[in-house]
Design a protein around this motif. Structure first.
Motif, PDB file in Angstrom:
ATOM      1  N   ALA A   5       0.826  -1.204   0.000  1.00 38.09           N
ATOM      2  CA  ALA A   5       0.000   0.000   0.000  1.00 38.09           C
ATOM      3  C   ALA A   5       0.860   1.253   0.000  1.00 38.09           C
ATOM      4  O   ALA A   5       1.976   1.267   0.524  1.00 38.09           O
ATOM      5  CB  ALA A   5      -0.916   0.010   1.213  1.00 38.09           C
ATOM      6  N   VAL A   6       0.330   2.328  -0.612  1.00 39.20           N
ATOM      7  CA  VAL A   6       1.042   3.603  -0.628  1.00 39.20           C
ATOM      8  C   VAL A   6       0.406   4.599   0.340  1.00 39.20           C
ATOM      9  O   VAL A   6       1.028   5.591   0.709  1.00 39.20           O
ATOM     10  CB  VAL A   6       1.078   4.189  -2.055  1.00 39.20           C
ATOM     11  N   SER A   7      -0.829   4.367   0.758  1.00 38.04           N
ATOM     12  CA  SER A   7      -1.479   5.184   1.781  1.00 38.04           C
ATOM     13  C   SER A   7      -2.623   4.370   2.361  1.00 38.04           C
ATOM     14  O   SER A   7      -3.096   3.409   1.741  1.00 38.04           O
ATOM     15  CB  SER A   7      -1.990   6.514   1.210  1.00 38.04           C
ATOM     16  N   ALA A   8      -3.083   4.760   3.557  1.00 36.49           N
ATOM     17  CA  ALA A   8      -4.134   3.978   4.206  1.00 36.49           C
ATOM     18  C   ALA A   8      -4.842   4.811   5.256  1.00 36.49           C
ATOM     19  O   ALA A   8      -4.331   5.836   5.725  1.00 36.49           O
ATOM     20  CB  ALA A   8      -3.553   2.709   4.840  1.00 36.49           C
ATOM     21  N   GLY A  68      -9.369  -5.177  19.491  1.00 36.92           N
ATOM     22  CA  GLY A  68      -8.262  -4.443  18.884  1.00 36.92           C
ATOM     23  C   GLY A  68      -7.962  -4.790  17.451  1.00 36.92           C
ATOM     24  O   GLY A  68      -6.877  -4.449  16.941  1.00 36.92           O
ATOM     25  N   GLU A  69      -8.894  -5.440  16.747  1.00 38.66           N
ATOM     26  CA  GLU A  69      -8.710  -5.718  15.320  1.00 38.66           C
ATOM     27  C   GLU A  69      -9.130  -4.492  14.529  1.00 38.66           C
ATOM     28  O   GLU A  69     -10.256  -4.003  14.666  1.00 38.66           O
ATOM     29  CB  GLU A  69      -9.531  -6.926  14.902  1.00 38.66           C
ATOM     30  N   VAL A  70      -8.240  -3.968  13.692  1.00 37.95           N
ATOM     31  CA  VAL A  70      -8.453  -2.716  12.967  1.00 37.95           C
ATOM     32  C   VAL A  70      -8.789  -3.004  11.518  1.00 37.95           C
ATOM     33  O   VAL A  70      -8.103  -3.811  10.858  1.00 37.95           O
ATOM     34  CB  VAL A  70      -7.202  -1.812  13.040  1.00 37.95           C
ATOM     35  N   LEU A  71      -9.834  -2.362  11.006  1.00 38.58           N
ATOM     36  CA  LEU A  71     -10.156  -2.435   9.579  1.00 38.58           C
ATOM     37  C   LEU A  71      -9.489  -1.270   8.874  1.00 38.58           C
ATOM     38  O   LEU A  71      -9.693  -0.107   9.239  1.00 38.58           O
ATOM     39  CB  LEU A  71     -11.664  -2.387   9.360  1.00 38.58           C
ATOM     40  N   VAL A  72      -8.691  -1.582   7.863  1.00 37.00           N
ATOM     41  CA  VAL A  72      -7.901  -0.582   7.144  1.00 37.00           C
ATOM     42  C   VAL A  72      -8.317  -0.565   5.679  1.00 37.00           C
ATOM     43  O   VAL A  72      -8.492  -1.617   5.058  1.00 37.00           O
ATOM     44  CB  VAL A  72      -6.392  -0.903   7.261  1.00 37.00           C
ATOM     45  N   ARG A  73      -8.484   0.628   5.142  1.00 35.89           N
ATOM     46  CA  ARG A  73      -8.700   0.819   3.709  1.00 35.89           C
ATOM     47  C   ARG A  73      -7.451   1.464   3.132  1.00 35.89           C
ATOM     48  O   ARG A  73      -6.999   2.498   3.631  1.00 35.89           O
ATOM     49  CB  ARG A  73      -9.915   1.714   3.445  1.00 35.89           C
ATOM     50  N   ALA A  74      -6.884   0.861   2.086  1.00 37.75           N
ATOM     51  CA  ALA A  74      -5.593   1.312   1.570  1.00 37.75           C
ATOM     52  C   ALA A  74      -5.637   1.511   0.064  1.00 37.75           C
ATOM     53  O   ALA A  74      -6.420   0.887  -0.649  1.00 37.75           O
ATOM     54  CB  ALA A  74      -4.498   0.305   1.929  1.00 37.75           C
ATOM     55  N   VAL A  75      -4.759   2.378  -0.402  1.00 35.73           N
ATOM     56  CA  VAL A  75      -4.537   2.608  -1.829  1.00 35.73           C
ATOM     57  C   VAL A  75      -3.269   1.867  -2.234  1.00 35.73           C
ATOM     58  O   VAL A  75      -2.229   1.986  -1.573  1.00 35.73           O
ATOM     59  CB  VAL A  75      -4.388   4.115  -2.137  1.00 35.73           C
ATOM     60  N   THR A  76      -3.369   1.102  -3.311  1.00 36.99           N
ATOM     61  CA  THR A  76      -2.205   0.401  -3.835  1.00 36.99           C
ATOM     62  C   THR A  76      -1.875   0.952  -5.221  1.00 36.99           C
ATOM     63  O   THR A  76      -2.632   1.733  -5.791  1.00 36.99           O
ATOM     64  CB  THR A  76      -2.465  -1.111  -3.926  1.00 36.99           C
ATOM     65  N   GLY A  80      -4.840  -1.627  -9.447  1.00 40.78           N
ATOM     66  CA  GLY A  80      -6.262  -1.800  -9.185  1.00 40.78           C
ATOM     67  C   GLY A  80      -6.983  -0.489  -8.943  1.00 40.78           C
ATOM     68  O   GLY A  80      -6.467   0.401  -8.263  1.00 40.78           O
ATOM     69  N   PRO A  81      -8.191  -0.343  -9.491  1.00 40.89           N
ATOM     70  CA  PRO A  81      -8.956   0.906  -9.334  1.00 40.89           C
ATOM     71  C   PRO A  81      -9.631   1.026  -7.975  1.00 40.89           C
ATOM     72  O   PRO A  81      -9.949   2.119  -7.529  1.00 40.89           O
ATOM     73  CB  PRO A  81     -10.013   0.795 -10.446  1.00 40.89           C
ATOM     74  N   GLY A  82      -9.859  -0.105  -7.290  1.00 37.48           N
ATOM     75  CA  GLY A  82     -10.540  -0.085  -6.007  1.00 37.48           C
ATOM     76  C   GLY A  82      -9.562  -0.026  -4.852  1.00 37.48           C
ATOM     77  O   GLY A  82      -8.337  -0.035  -5.013  1.00 37.48           O
ATOM     78  N   TYR A  83     -10.130   0.051  -3.646  1.00 38.77           N
ATOM     79  CA  TYR A  83      -9.313   0.066  -2.443  1.00 38.77           C
ATOM     80  C   TYR A  83      -9.024  -1.360  -1.976  1.00 38.77           C
ATOM     81  O   TYR A  83      -9.824  -2.283  -2.163  1.00 38.77           O
ATOM     82  CB  TYR A  83     -10.040   0.797  -1.315  1.00 38.77           C
ATOM     83  N   LEU A  84      -7.877  -1.508  -1.327  1.00 33.95           N
ATOM     84  CA  LEU A  84      -7.570  -2.723  -0.602  1.00 33.95           C
ATOM     85  C   LEU A  84      -8.158  -2.604   0.799  1.00 33.95           C
ATOM     86  O   LEU A  84      -7.908  -1.616   1.497  1.00 33.95           O
ATOM     87  CB  LEU A  84      -6.055  -2.922  -0.515  1.00 33.95           C
ATOM     88  N   PHE A  85      -8.959  -3.589   1.217  1.00 34.54           N
ATOM     89  CA  PHE A  85      -9.464  -3.650   2.579  1.00 34.54           C
ATOM     90  C   PHE A  85      -8.783  -4.809   3.286  1.00 34.54           C
ATOM     91  O   PHE A  85      -8.749  -5.937   2.771  1.00 34.54           O
ATOM     92  CB  PHE A  85     -10.978  -3.852   2.599  1.00 34.54           C
TER      93      PHE A  85
END
Length: 379
Positions: free
Chosen positions: A123-126, A135-143, A146-151
Motif C-alpha cells: 500500500a502507498v497510503s491507508a 483491537g482488530e483494525v479495519l484498514v482501507r488502503a490505496v495500492t 487496481g482501481p478499487g481500495y484494498l481492505f
C-alpha cells in the motif's frame, strides 16, 4: 460517491436542523463548548466512550490539515502532533484513523499512549476505518494496482486481506466485517474466512453500502435506488430487510459530514432520517419492524444522528424564531417526552449529536456564521 447521490433537498435540510417549536416538559440542559487548541481552531466531537473519553478532531483556520484530539473531564488531550484524523474508537478507549508523517498517510492506532502506524504490504497510503473490541483494525488502503481500495484487517502485527476492489467498509465489535466492492457487497463473519453475499434489492450499479455493525452481527446498509435517493437495509442472519420510510420516497442513515453514529444498537434498533409524505425530512427510530417518526407534529426538518443501547436517539431539530431558522439538539427516549438542548450561543446551530452508549450524555458540534465550529458536550 455518496455525497453526489443524496438529493439536494436532503442536504439542505441537514444544514437547517434545530429545535422544534413545541414545548418540552423537561428543563433544558446545557451544552458547553469543549476547548480547542487555540481560538482560531474549529473542533468537533465524534462520540464518547463508556469511560468518558470524548474523541474528535480540530482544525486551524485557513488550513486543510486537522489533528486528532480527545477530551477527558473537559480537558483537551491531543492525540497526535502530525496532520491526523480520528475516525472510530472502541469501548477500550482505542482510537483509529489516519495520520501523515514524512509525506506518507497511513492508518493509525492510538492505544494506551502509544501510536502505531498501519500500512498494509504493497500500500502507498491507508486509513483506519474501525476497530473491534479485541483491537482488530479495519484498514482501507490505496495500492499501485487496481482501481478499487484494498481492505484488510490488522491485529497484533498480523494482516488479513478482505477485498482488493472495495469501496466502503465497516467492522463490528466482535470482528464481523462488511465491505461493498466492484464484485458486490459481502459480510465476513468473525472467525470465519467465508464471505456471505448481500443482495442488492434495487439493482443498479451501486451495491449496498455498510454503515454499521452491532455486537450480534447485524449489519446496517444504505441502499442506493437507481431512480435517485436512498433506502435503509437491515441485515440479520442472511436476510436483508428494507426498513421503509416515513411516507416519502427515501431514508438514509449516514448523512454526508454529519457525525459518525452509531445508527444501530445491539438490540437491532435503527435511527436515521427519512422523507415524510409531505416531503419534509424527519428523524426516525426503527424497532421490531416498525418505523416511527420522532417529530410527527413538526413541518420542519429533524435528523437522527445516533442511538444508544437503551434505544435513546440523539439528533437535531429545526425551529423558526422571529422569521429565522436555527437548530438545537434532542434526545428522543423510547417513552416519554424528548430532552431539549439549546445551542451554545446566539446565532449558533447544533450540527449533530452523538449519544453515549449507556447514558444521555451527548457530544457533537455546533456552528455559527462568523466563528469556527465548536465541539460541544452536555457534561
Amino acid at each position: 460517491m455518496r455525497a453526489t447521490l443524496v438529493p439536494a433537498v436532503l442536504l439542505a435540510a441537514t444544514a437547517l436542523l434545530g429545535t422544534e417549536a413545541t414545548a418540552v416538559a423537561v428543563a433544558a440542559p446545557t451544552l458547553r463548548e469543549l476547548p480547542a487548541p487555540s481560538p482560531d481552531h474549529s473542533a468537533s466531537a465524534l462520540g464518547v466512550t463508556p469511560s468518558g473519553l470524548v474523541v474528535g478532531n480540530a482544525r486551524q483556520a485557513d488550513s486543510f490539515d486537522q489533528h486528532a484530539v480527545t477530551w477527558r473531564g473537559g480537558k483537551l488531550l491531543p492525540l497526535d502532533p502530525n496532520p491526523s484524523q480520528a475516525i472510530e474508537f472502541n469501548s477500550r478507549d482505542q482510537v483509529v484513523g489516519t495520520r501523515r508523517v514524512g509525506g506518507v498517510s497511513s492508518a493509525v492506532l492510538w492505544s494506551g499512549g502509544r501510536t502505531t502506524d498501519l500500512l498494509p504490504p504493497g500500500a502507498v497510503s491507508a486509513v483506519g476505518l474501525g476497530i473491534s473490541e479485541v483491537g482488530e483494525v479495519l484498514v482501507r488502503a490505496v495500492t499501485e494496482s487496481g482501481p478499487g481500495y484494498l481492505f484488510a484487517t490488522w491485529r497484533a502485527g498480523v494482516w488479513r486481506t478482505i477485498s482488493t476492489d472495495g469501496h466502503l467498509g465497516r467492522i463490528g465489535p466482535r470482528g464481523d466485517v462488511a465491505v461493498s466492492s466492484d464484485s458486490g457487497t459481502h459480510v465476513y463473519r468473525a472467525g470465519s474466512g467465508a464471505a456471505v453475499a448481500v443482495p442488492n434489492p434495487f439493482g443498479g450499479g451501486y451495491p449496498p453500502e455498510p454503515t454499521g455493525i452491532n455486537a450480534r452481527g447485524d449489519v446496517l446498509f444504505d441502499l442506493v435506488v437507481p431512480e435517485g435517493g436512498y433506502r435503509v437495509g437491515f441485515w440479520r442472519d442472511g436476510v436483508l430487510t428494507d426498513i421503509g420510510t416515513l411516507g416519502g420516497n427515501q431514508a438514509v442513515t449516514n448523512l454526508p459530514g454529519v457525525g459518525r453514529g452509531p445508527y444501530l444498537n445491539d438490540a437491532g434498533e435503527v435511527t436515521g432520517t427519512s422523507e415524510t409524505a409531505s416531503g419534509a425530512y424527519h428523524a426516525f427510530r426503527w424497532r421490531a419492524g416498525t418505523i416511527t417518526d420522532l417529530t410527527p407534529a413538526s413541518p420542519l426538518p429533524s435528523t437522527g444522528n445516533s442511538i444508544n443501547q437503551a434505544g435513546q436517539v440523539a439528533g437535531t431539530q429545526a425551529v423558526e424564531v422571529g422569521g429565522a431558522r436555527t437548530s438545537g439538539g434532542r434526545i428522543w427516549p423510547r417513552h416519554g417526552v424528548p430532552v431539549e438542548f439549546a445551542s451554545t450561543g446566539a446565532q449558533r446551530s447544533v450540527g449533530w449529536l452523538a449519544i453515549a452508549p449507556h447514558s444521555q450524555w451527548v457530544v457533537g458540534a455546533d456552528n455559527g456564521p462568523n466563528s469556527p465550529r465548536r465541539a460541544i458536550s452536555s457534561r
